[in-house]
Enzyme design. Structure first.
Site, PDB file in Angstrom:
ATOM      1  N   GLU A 287       0.828  -1.208   0.000  1.00 14.92           N
ATOM      2  CA  GLU A 287       0.000   0.000   0.000  1.00 14.92           C
ATOM      3  C   GLU A 287       0.862   1.257   0.000  1.00 14.92           C
ATOM      4  O   GLU A 287       0.532   2.249  -0.659  1.00 14.92           O
ATOM      5  CB  GLU A 287      -0.932  -0.002   1.222  1.00 14.92           C
ATOM      6  CG  GLU A 287      -1.892  -1.176   1.275  1.00 14.92           C
ATOM      7  CD  GLU A 287      -2.812  -1.223   0.065  1.00 14.92           C
ATOM      8  OE1 GLU A 287      -3.162  -0.159  -0.468  1.00 14.92           O
ATOM      9  OE2 GLU A 287      -3.171  -2.348  -0.357  1.00 14.92           O
ATOM     10  N   ASP A 381       3.895  -3.848  -5.803  1.00 12.37           N
ATOM     11  CA  ASP A 381       4.481  -5.115  -5.362  1.00 12.37           C
ATOM     12  C   ASP A 381       6.005  -5.042  -5.356  1.00 12.37           C
ATOM     13  O   ASP A 381       6.663  -5.522  -4.420  1.00 12.37           O
ATOM     14  CB  ASP A 381       4.046  -6.252  -6.291  1.00 12.37           C
ATOM     15  CG  ASP A 381       2.654  -6.778  -5.958  1.00 12.37           C
ATOM     16  OD1 ASP A 381       2.089  -6.371  -4.922  1.00 12.37           O
ATOM     17  OD2 ASP A 381       2.127  -7.592  -6.745  1.00 12.37           O
TER      18      ASP A 381
END
Length: 443
Positions: A287, A381
């Protein structure tokens, strides 16, 4: 209803809208059928890349859950298409508009009543399917935690919150449309953008607590990891909170909410129960990757730019009588005959027609928007793998895929069109694997 003359702009709009609606319907049916066939075909065996990590029973549960949702999606597709036709070309919006004119006369109160009635009727039309999805499909697969009482309380609260927030905003927009001249759309956009920024700031502390309980994160191991991670990443937040998501669903998530100094990190209690501390840290690092790459800011700017263009287009369309008649609505002819613009007295109708038509047009942009979203997820990611443990993120994703019954074998074309996140096999192939068996078969 006014009868369009041959080859008039009104008739061309009617034919064009009908053609796009049919094309959208056929495309969605084709995509859904591909997804159903692909998932069903691969139900019997766990993909080789996941064979050491996902039990066959969990894989089959995910397939069955996907197929059950697809069946609901098929019903929703039929109902939403029928409802759209009923509101537009079959004259439903026109009938509601004319009836309210008879009861209330012309004015802002009638316009607000039209918006409220449209919202209420549309909501009621979708209620049975929503109930079925929650209390039958989600219940059958063990995800629903809502009781009928809590569901009703949520419905009442969300309706009241929507009315308290939405009606004043709608009244202001309608007033601007009626009184601020040809550039009303610019002033309306400024109000809309400012309102959204204000809502982002207020949501964490004012609106969200109306529906969920938020408590400070108490797990010291997770708190230490998360605090150290945020310091490494140069990110600050107002607090770390745990939300009682388990009151409504067994699905798990974590997210940032708020704006500016009001940002909060929120973990679902279900997420903390399912993941180890290093996995929670990796999920949060993902996030943070969105913030590091400014994905949130870029999406917000993009949203504001598209909304400005859309309102500018509506500013022009709302002045064209054929925009109304071509979509099954009679504009207020007395205003037109008196020399007023086509918008005068038709502000709410113009807004509603535009809201009904835009999704049909924007549907064909879905693959492009999905592509950019998946690209952002890959970047987040990669950031998480650099700032935390890439293997921990992979194992966390595997756990979440399994616990949320996300299919490991979606149809590639369906993915390209709809998926905002990369499918598991693509996503995990770019991360350090939690076990050697994952990488060789991932491509």
């Amino acid at each position: 209803m006014l009868s369009p003359t041959p080859f008039s702009p009104s008739l061309l709009l009617t034919l064009g809208f009908a053609a796009l609606l049919v094309l959208q319907l056929l495309t969605r049916l084709w995509l859904l059928s591909r997804q159903v066939r692909h998932v069903a075909r691969h139900r019997a065996q766990v993909p080789a890349a996941f064979a050491q990590h996902v039990p066959l029973a969990a894989h089959q549960k995910a397939a069955d859950y996907t197929l059950a949702k697809a069946r609901v999606g098929l019903i929703d597709l039929a109902l939403s298409t029928a409802l759209l036709l009923a509101w537009t070309l079959l004259g439903g919006l026109d009938a509601l508009h004319q009836q309210l004119l008879q009861w209330l006369g012309q004015g802002l109160h009638q316009q607000l009543a039209l918006l409220a009635a449209f919202t209420l009727i549309s909501g009621l039309a979708g209620l049975p399917l929503s109930l079925y999805q929650t209390f039958v499909v989600e219940q059958r697969f063990g995800f629903n935690k809502l009781t009928p009482r809590l569901w009703l309380a949520d419905l009442v609260k969300s309706t009241l919150v929507g009315a308290v927030i939405g009606l004043p905003l709608a009244a202001l927009i309608l007033w601007l449309m009626a009184s601020s001249g040809a550039l009303w759309w610019l002033w309306a956009w400024i109000v809309w953008a400012g309102f959204n920024l204000l809502l982002m700031w207020l949501y964490p502390s004012v609106i969200a607590p109306l529906f969920n309980r938020f408590e400070p994160l108490k797990d010291e191991a997770i708190q230490q990891r998360v605090t150290a991670l945020m310091q490494r990443c140069g990110f600050s937040a107002k607090g770390l909170f745990v939300m009682d998501g388990s009151r409504r669903s067994a699905h798990a998530n974590a997210y940032f909410t708020g704006f500016g100094s009001a940002k909060r990190v929120v973990f679902y209690d279900t997420l903390l129960k399912q993941l180890a501390p290093n996995e929670v840290e990796a999920v949060l690092a993902h996030e943070l990757g969105h913030f590091k790459h400014r994905h949130i800011t870029k999406r917000l700017v993009g949203l504001f730019a598209m909304s400005l263009a859309a309102l500018a287009l509506l500013g022009w369309l709302s002045q064209q009588p054929w925009f109304y008649t071509g979509l099954g609505v009679r504009p207020s002819l007395d205003m037109l005959l008196s020399g007023a613009s086509a918008l005068a007295g038709n502000e709410a109708v113009a807004l509603l027609l535009f809201m009904l038509v835009v999704p049909v047009l924007s549907f064909f942009l879905a693959p492009l928007m999905s592509y950019f979203s998946r690209r952002d997820e890959f970047q987040a990611d990669a950031y998480a793998a650099a700032q935390a443990e890439g293997g921990a993120l992979a194992s966390a994703l595997l756990t979440l895929y399994e616990d949320n019954a996300s299919t490991l074998t979606p149809d590639p074309t369906y993915v390209a069109f709809y998926y905002s996140h990369p499918p598991a096999i693509e996503r995990l192939a770019r991360l350090p694997a939690p076990a050697p068996a994952l990488a060789p078969n991932a491509s």
